[in-house]
Design a protein around this motif. Structure first.
Motif, mmCIF file in Angstrom:
data_model
loop_
_atom_site.group_PDB
_atom_site.id
_atom_site.type_symbol
_atom_site.label_atom_id
_atom_site.label_comp_id
_atom_site.label_asym_id
_atom_site.label_seq_id
_atom_site.Cartn_x
_atom_site.Cartn_y
_atom_site.Cartn_z
ATOM 1 N N ALA A 343 0.830 -1.204 0.000
ATOM 2 C CA ALA A 343 0.000 0.000 0.000
ATOM 3 C C ALA A 343 0.869 1.260 0.000
ATOM 4 C CB ALA A 343 -0.922 -0.009 1.213
ATOM 5 N N THR A 344 1.915 1.267 0.834
ATOM 6 C CA THR A 344 2.816 2.419 0.893
ATOM 7 C C THR A 344 3.554 2.611 -0.427
ATOM 8 O OG1 THR A 344 3.145 1.981 3.256
ATOM 9 C CG2 THR A 344 4.676 3.495 2.200
ATOM 10 N N LEU A 345 4.028 1.510 -0.997
ATOM 11 C CA LEU A 345 4.736 1.579 -2.277
ATOM 12 C C LEU A 345 3.831 2.119 -3.376
ATOM 13 C CD1 LEU A 345 7.407 0.911 -3.744
ATOM 14 C CD2 LEU A 345 6.469 -1.364 -4.228
ATOM 15 N N LEU A 346 2.574 1.673 -3.392
ATOM 16 C CA LEU A 346 1.617 2.137 -4.402
ATOM 17 C C LEU A 346 1.353 3.629 -4.250
ATOM 18 C CD1 LEU A 346 -0.403 1.500 -6.685
ATOM 19 C CD2 LEU A 346 -2.101 0.984 -4.908
ATOM 20 N N VAL A 347 1.166 4.085 -3.011
ATOM 21 C CA VAL A 347 0.921 5.512 -2.764
ATOM 22 C C VAL A 347 2.119 6.348 -3.201
ATOM 23 C CG1 VAL A 347 0.647 7.245 -0.945
ATOM 24 C CG2 VAL A 347 -0.765 5.184 -0.930
ATOM 25 N N MET A 348 3.324 5.897 -2.868
ATOM 26 C CA MET A 348 4.523 6.641 -3.244
ATOM 27 C C MET A 348 4.674 6.711 -4.768
ATOM 28 S SD MET A 348 5.931 7.904 -0.621
ATOM 29 C CE MET A 348 5.541 7.765 1.124
ATOM 30 N N LEU A 349 4.339 5.632 -5.454
ATOM 31 C CA LEU A 349 4.415 5.626 -6.919
ATOM 32 C C LEU A 349 3.398 6.591 -7.521
ATOM 33 C CD1 LEU A 349 5.585 4.415 -9.517
ATOM 34 C CD2 LEU A 349 3.882 2.587 -9.347
ATOM 35 N N ILE A 350 2.179 6.598 -6.981
ATOM 36 C CA ILE A 350 1.146 7.507 -7.492
ATOM 37 C C ILE A 350 1.551 8.958 -7.263
ATOM 38 C CG2 ILE A 350 -1.230 8.299 -7.118
ATOM 39 C CD1 ILE A 350 -1.969 5.380 -6.505
ATOM 40 N N ILE A 351 2.053 9.269 -6.057
ATOM 41 C CA ILE A 351 2.479 10.638 -5.759
ATOM 42 C C ILE A 351 3.640 11.045 -6.657
ATOM 43 C CG2 ILE A 351 3.610 12.059 -3.990
ATOM 44 C CD1 ILE A 351 1.875 10.705 -1.910
ATOM 45 N N PHE A 352 4.572 10.113 -6.901
ATOM 46 C CA PHE A 352 5.707 10.399 -7.787
ATOM 47 C C PHE A 352 5.219 10.762 -9.188
ATOM 48 C CE2 PHE A 352 8.898 9.024 -10.885
ATOM 49 C CZ PHE A 352 10.022 9.702 -10.427
ATOM 50 N N LEU A 353 4.273 9.993 -9.722
ATOM 51 C CA LEU A 353 3.759 10.246 -11.068
ATOM 52 C C LEU A 353 2.938 11.538 -11.109
ATOM 53 C CD1 LEU A 353 2.728 6.604 -12.092
ATOM 54 C CD2 LEU A 353 4.758 7.891 -12.809
ATOM 55 N N LEU A 354 2.146 11.784 -10.067
ATOM 56 C CA LEU A 354 1.361 13.020 -10.031
ATOM 57 C C LEU A 354 2.256 14.248 -9.917
ATOM 58 C CD1 LEU A 354 -1.654 12.022 -7.744
ATOM 59 C CD2 LEU A 354 -1.689 12.461 -10.203
ATOM 60 N N GLY A 355 3.457 14.067 -9.354
ATOM 61 C CA GLY A 355 4.397 15.171 -9.261
ATOM 62 C C GLY A 355 4.830 15.707 -10.610
ATOM 63 N N PHE A 356 4.618 14.920 -11.687
ATOM 64 C CA PHE A 356 4.935 15.386 -13.041
ATOM 65 C C PHE A 356 3.943 16.439 -13.524
ATOM 66 C CE2 PHE A 356 6.984 11.036 -14.098
ATOM 67 C CZ PHE A 356 8.173 11.467 -13.563
ATOM 68 N N ILE A 357 2.690 16.355 -13.050
ATOM 69 C CA ILE A 357 1.627 17.202 -13.609
ATOM 70 C C ILE A 357 1.021 18.161 -12.581
ATOM 71 C CG2 ILE A 357 1.016 15.597 -15.459
ATOM 72 C CD1 ILE A 357 -1.260 14.574 -13.703
ATOM 73 N N LEU A 358 1.217 17.874 -11.284
ATOM 74 C CA LEU A 358 0.640 18.729 -10.250
ATOM 75 C C LEU A 358 1.750 19.299 -9.376
ATOM 76 C CD1 LEU A 358 -2.386 16.527 -9.058
ATOM 77 C CD2 LEU A 358 -2.386 18.307 -10.811
ATOM 78 N N ASP A 359 1.521 20.495 -8.861
ATOM 79 C CA ASP A 359 2.471 21.111 -7.935
ATOM 80 C C ASP A 359 2.305 20.473 -6.556
ATOM 81 O OD1 ASP A 359 3.046 24.127 -6.260
ATOM 82 O OD2 ASP A 359 4.513 23.124 -7.521
ATOM 83 N N PHE A 360 3.299 20.705 -5.679
ATOM 84 C CA PHE A 360 3.250 20.070 -4.358
ATOM 85 C C PHE A 360 2.042 20.532 -3.551
ATOM 86 C CE2 PHE A 360 5.259 24.007 -3.001
ATOM 87 C CZ PHE A 360 4.806 24.188 -1.706
ATOM 88 N N ILE A 361 1.548 21.755 -3.806
ATOM 89 C CA ILE A 361 0.401 22.259 -3.045
ATOM 90 C C ILE A 361 -0.850 21.452 -3.378
ATOM 91 C CG2 ILE A 361 -1.071 24.258 -2.619
ATOM 92 C CD1 ILE A 361 1.310 26.035 -3.225
ATOM 93 N N GLU A 362 -1.085 21.201 -4.687
ATOM 94 C CA GLU A 362 -2.248 20.408 -5.077
ATOM 95 C C GLU A 362 -2.152 18.983 -4.533
ATOM 96 O OE1 GLU A 362 -1.128 22.108 -8.948
ATOM 97 O OE2 GLU A 362 -0.931 23.208 -7.080
ATOM 98 N N ILE A 363 -0.952 18.390 -4.634
ATOM 99 C CA ILE A 363 -0.776 17.017 -4.143
ATOM 100 C C ILE A 363 -0.979 16.961 -2.632
ATOM 101 C CG2 ILE A 363 0.888 15.133 -3.857
ATOM 102 C CD1 ILE A 363 2.062 15.923 -6.567
ATOM 103 N N THR A 364 -0.445 17.951 -1.930
ATOM 104 C CA THR A 364 -0.575 17.989 -0.469
ATOM 105 C C THR A 364 -2.029 18.111 -0.036
ATOM 106 O OG1 THR A 364 1.620 18.989 -0.234
ATOM 107 C CG2 THR A 364 0.116 19.225 1.616
#
Length: 459
Positions: A343-364
């Motif tokens: 579960a942690t690995l999946l979340v980290m992978l999703i956040i990593f990929l979203l970091g390409f298109i979203l800024d840290f504020i949106e992800i946070t």
């Protein structure tokens, strides 16, 4: 109903990519799905009754006061040319060493990251100040641009960081939500100060590894890092060095030290930092009317953006929860083979990929409130999770072809520098950051030990 929540999340990502303002995209999409869910009888309108109290909670949140204060501190140091003086003095000090200018960039970049806490500001500032000098001294364009991009992203992890302030607030709320979901009523929580202290060791590790890499290049491929031969009259005297290095170092020490030694909360430390930056700017003669106006305007713009996004994200999270998204995430994570690790690995992978298109504020504000309560309820340490997310986003912002730091530097770099050279230059630094991420995953104590020693809190 559950799948409507997933459609909401996908729709928000698509609308964000279309270029609409983030706050409007979050709030508008969430309201549309709330209306759609209400019409089909799958959304309880009572969830919307919680929105006014959430907005009031944002307005009344003492922790978030640190955001405008740290932004004000960083912009003041930038506008008053303190960073420029620091870079010039350090580069002259290291000039007799091969690769000395690169060492100066890492050192000053780390201090600038601690001062501004904003990736774009650090990358652009260092790109404008140091890249022309590095290219003039015949440095390899790949190493020069890679070093600047890497130190620019340190603003994500080196405290006091705007990213850690926002993450700390969100992680704290998620931790309390996880405790309530488990039926635990405890006054203990995680604070921004915990994340600040937890980020110190990983931040120092990154800076040391960056310098070790430059040292290795200077030793094995000296032709890529020419030695600068300054004339005697160009070498800085002790008074100039002390005047350039001591004030910003002292300011950062006072801000972080007041938190570490328990003299001030992060918000109070931010106020100290903002006032200290004003004093330094006045001492340097950079506190004229034009600069004061520009500093205030930049602070208001950044702060308004953050709080509008936070209000839109609060509406989004309410609707997502009302549509059953949180239950769906629970079921998904609990059903994964490997349990918490997967579960942690999946979340980290999703956040990593979203970091390409979203800024840290949106992800946070969008992603973390969805996944963090579930992961914390499964037993993760909140400080470790916050530091891992910050490091993960830092790596994402540096990774080609979509890393934000690469775009920021491309915008200020000379046309003679090829984009492929920037991509090539950041690769070793990406590997370094992945090594630190892996080290944190294997030894969580790297981020959790120091907060427990300072604050004596067990989660």
């Amino acid at each position: 109903m559950d799948y409507l929540s997933i459609l909401l999340f996908i729709s928000v990502c698509i609308v964000l990519l279309s270029g609409y303002p983030v706050a409007i995209a979050l709030a508008g999409t969430a309201l549309s799905f709330a209306g759609l869910g209400y019409v089909f009888g799958v959304f309880d309108g009572a969830f919307m009754h919680a929105l006014p109290s959430r907005i009031f909670g944002i307005m009344n949140n003492q922790t978030l006061l640190a955001v405008p204060l740290f932004v004000f501190m960083g912009v003041t140091l930038e506008r008053s040319k303190i960073a420029e003086s620091l870079l010039l003095a350090i580069s002259q000090l290291f000039s007799k060493f091969r690769g000395g200018l690169a060492f100066a960039v890492i050192f000053v970049g780390a201090l600038l990251a601690a001062s501004t806490g904003i990736v774009g500001a650090t990358v652009v500032t260092m790109g404008l100040l140091s890249l022309p000098a590095m290219l003039k001294q015949k440095y390899s364009p790949a190493i020069a641009t890679g070093t600047i991009c890497a130190v620019g992203t340190l603003g994500q992890i080196i405290p006091p960081s705007i990213a850690l302030v926002l993450l700390g607030d969100v992680i704290s709320n998620a931790f309390q939500q996880a405790q309530l979901d488990m039926g635990i009523f405890s006054p203990e929580s995680v604070s921004v100060g915990d994340l600040f202290v937890g980020a110190i060791i990983p931040g120092i590790m990154l800076v040391m590894l960056y310098m070790l890499y430059i040292l290795a290049i200077a030793f094995f491929k000296p032709e890529l890092l020419p030695k600068i031969d300054l004339k005697q009259q160009d070498r800085p005297d002790i008074r100039t060095l002390v005047g350039a290095i001591l004030p910003p170092l002292l300011l950062i020490f006072v801000v972080l030290g007041s938190i570490l030694f328990g003299f001030a909360t992060p918000t109070e430390a931010a106020a100290i930092g903002a006032f200290g930056a004003l004093l330094l700017a006045a001492f340097k003669g950079g506190l004229n009317l034009e600069n004061i106006k520009a500093i205030n305007q930049a602070t208001v713009r950044c702060t308004s953006m953050v709080f509008l996004i936070l209000i839109g994200a609060s509406l989004f999270s309410l609707v997502f929860r009302g549509l059953g998204g949180e239950e769906l995430i629970h079921q998904l994570f609990n059903g994964l083979p490997g349990g918490l690790f997967t579960a942690t690995l999946l979340v980290m992978l999703i956040i990593f990929l979203l970091g390409f298109i979203l800024d840290f504020i949106e992800i946070t504000f969008v992603v973390v409130p969805i996944v963090a309560p579930v992961l914390l309820a499964m037993g993760l340490d909140p400080v470790w999770l916050g530091i891992m997310i910050a490091l993960n986003l830092q790596t994402s912002f540096l990774t080609p072809p979509f890393g934000f730091a690469l775009f920021y530097l491309r915008g200020v770099a000379p046309k003679t520098v090829k984009t492929t050279q920037i991509y090539k230059g950041v690769m070793p630094f990406i590997l370094i950051q992945l090594l630190v991420l892996i080290a944190l995953a294997i030894w969580p104590e790297l981020s959790t030990w120091l907060p427990k020693q300072v604050f004596e809190v067990e989660y």
